[in-house]
Design a protein around this motif. Structure first.
Motif, PDB file in Angstrom:
ATOM      1  N   ILE A  54       0.884  -1.171   0.000  1.00  0.00           N
ATOM      2  CA  ILE A  54       0.000   0.000   0.000  1.00  0.00           C
ATOM      3  C   ILE A  54       0.915   1.212   0.000  1.00  0.00           C
ATOM      4  N   TYR A  55       0.793   2.045  -1.009  1.00  0.00           N
ATOM      5  CA  TYR A  55       1.750   3.138  -1.228  1.00  0.00           C
ATOM      6  C   TYR A  55       0.982   4.434  -1.415  1.00  0.00           C
ATOM      7  N   GLY A  56       1.437   5.496  -0.758  1.00  0.00           N
ATOM      8  CA  GLY A  56       0.754   6.782  -0.819  1.00  0.00           C
ATOM      9  C   GLY A  56       1.580   7.843  -1.516  1.00  0.00           C
ATOM     10  N   ILE A  57       0.910   8.638  -2.327  1.00  0.00           N
ATOM     11  CA  ILE A  57       1.498   9.845  -2.920  1.00  0.00           C
ATOM     12  C   ILE A  57       0.929  11.010  -2.129  1.00  0.00           C
ATOM     13  N   LEU A  58       1.756  11.628  -1.302  1.00  0.00           N
ATOM     14  CA  LEU A  58       1.288  12.584  -0.298  1.00  0.00           C
ATOM     15  C   LEU A  58       1.744  13.987  -0.644  1.00  0.00           C
ATOM     16  N   GLY A  59       0.783  14.905  -0.750  1.00  0.00           N
ATOM     17  CA  GLY A  59       1.131  16.285  -1.039  1.00  0.00           C
ATOM     18  C   GLY A  59      -0.103  17.151  -1.160  1.00  0.00           C
ATOM     19  N   PRO A  60       0.079  18.473  -1.145  1.00  0.00           N
ATOM     20  CA  PRO A  60      -1.069  19.379  -1.246  1.00  0.00           C
ATOM     21  C   PRO A  60      -1.674  19.367  -2.637  1.00  0.00           C
ATOM     22  N   ASN A  61      -2.879  19.903  -2.748  1.00  0.00           N
ATOM     23  CA  ASN A  61      -3.496  20.059  -4.052  1.00  0.00           C
ATOM     24  C   ASN A  61      -2.618  20.916  -4.952  1.00  0.00           C
ATOM     25  N   GLY A  62      -2.509  20.507  -6.194  1.00  0.00           N
ATOM     26  CA  GLY A  62      -1.690  21.238  -7.156  1.00  0.00           C
ATOM     27  C   GLY A  62      -0.225  20.870  -7.129  1.00  0.00           C
ATOM     28  N   ALA A  63       0.145  19.851  -6.318  1.00  0.00           N
ATOM     29  CA  ALA A  63       1.556  19.496  -6.171  1.00  0.00           C
ATOM     30  C   ALA A  63       2.077  18.657  -7.327  1.00  0.00           C
ATOM     31  N   GLY A  64       1.154  18.030  -8.089  1.00  0.00           N
ATOM     32  CA  GLY A  64       1.559  17.169  -9.191  1.00  0.00           C
ATOM     33  C   GLY A  64       1.181  15.718  -8.985  1.00  0.00           C
ATOM     34  N   LYS A  65       0.340  15.423  -8.005  1.00  0.00           N
ATOM     35  CA  LYS A  65      -0.008  14.037  -7.698  1.00  0.00           C
ATOM     36  C   LYS A  65      -0.770  13.380  -8.849  1.00  0.00           C
TER      37      LYS A  65
END
Length: 339
Positions: A54-65
């Motif tokens: 289970i892997y998360g891409i963590l960052g604010p909106n607009g970060a490039g996720k």
């Protein structure tokens, strides 16, 4: 959840370490770059996700996720860099192995819930008759059997999102990619989704999801990539991210003058800070807990209370990505369409 898993395509390279075990990679990306009309949206992203994680891409909106996820899936091509899914550099060729829930939710409002799930399965090669049978099983298994014949427009927002999620899983994918899956869900449905993600991983699927809510990543993820401003300053295990900040010792003593500190290990000297008459806080020495306790006893500190607090993922995020990125993360609203 009882899920039959398709055999993955052969891996042609790559492996990831998890403790002493070595697992092949479900996803490998190196140096991903993407520009939109001259604006750099993603700048050199490296990610490795082992199978079954289970892997998360963590960052604010607009970060490039979202852009990163779409490049990983082959929905858009990177301007630079390479990515492989189960060893394939053209992920769309193995779409039957992938389930993707985009952030931009959308179902035909006049379609019945079970038909919507079967339709999504048909797009991944599941015959409609079989898809309808699986849809009823999935709906029953997730407490929505009573809603199978309801039109999407008749469902609550949470129920409709669950239907779309089940449509993402109906073809029994090996890799499940969820873009901001918790957005807009109430606490009860968030808990149900967390359980579903754990069940998928338990049954052998790889799950990767993007989020701006640290708590979900901290509870669920084996590994994370922190993304801010299109860059990934950290990719690795959650534990390693937290360990970048020393654990904090919180100590209350009878002796208030601090003379007991002379008996502490050398790497604890000069670090203790008074937080009141007999309250102290300092970094846990690198030598560990036992030498610290020995020094406190030998120094006759008179321990009234002692706790050791490990840094949380939020603190690690601030340490790694910076306070500006952390503020943006905390301020990211649910339900906002992001790039």
């Amino acid at each position: 959840m009882d899920m039959a898993l398709s055999d993955p395509a052969p891996m042609d390279n790559g492996a990831a370490a998890n403790g002493n075990a070595v697992r092949p990679l479900a996803i490998e990306a190196r140096g991903l770059v993407k520009r939109f009309e001259g604006t750099l949206a993603v700048d050199g992203v490296d990610i490795s996700v082992p199978q079954g994680a289970i892997y998360g891409i963590l960052g604010p909106n607009g970060a490039g996720k979202t852009t990163t996820l779409r490049m990983l899936l082959g929905i858009i091509d990177p301007d630079e860099g390479v990515r492989r899914v189960f060893g394939h550099d053209k992920p769309q060729e193995i779409a039957r192995l992938i389930g993707y829930l985009p952030e931009e939710r959308g179902l035909y409002p006049a379609m019945k819930a079970y038909e919507a799930i079967a339709f999504m399965g048909a797009l991944r090669g599941v015959p409609l008759k079989e898809g309808r049978e699986r849809a009823h099983e999935l709906l029953e298994g997730h407490g929505l059997g009573h809603a199978a014949d309801r039109q999407i427009r008749q469902l609550s927002k949470g129920m409709a999102q669950t239907v779309q999620l089940l449509g993402t899983l109906v073809h029994r994918p090996r890799l499940v990619v969820l873009d901001e899956p918790f957005s807009g869900l109430d606490a009860i449905n968030q808990g149900k989704l967390e359980k579903l993600i754990r069940d998928l991983a338990r049954d052998g699927a790889t799950v990767i999801f993007s989020t701006h809510v640290i708590a979900h990543a901290e509870r669920l993820c084996e590994g994370i990539a922190i993304i801010a401003g299109g860059k990934v300053p950290y990719a690795g295990s959650v534990d390693t991210a937290r360990d970048r900040i020393p654990a904090q010792v919180r100590l209350e003593t009878r002796q208030s003058d601090g003379s007991w500190r002379r008996a502490l290990p050398a790497d604890a000297q000069g670090e203790a800070k008074a937080d009141g008459t007999a309250l102290w806080s300092f970094d846990l020495p690198e030598t560990g807990v036992e030498p610290l306790l020995k020094g406190l006893v030998e120094g006759h500190a008179g321990i009234l209370s002692l706790s050791i607090e490990r840094a949380g993922l939020h603190d690690a995020f601030v340490h790694i990505a910076g306070e500006a990125a952390a503020r943006a993360l905390d301020e990211s609203p649910d339900g906002e369409v992001l790039r």
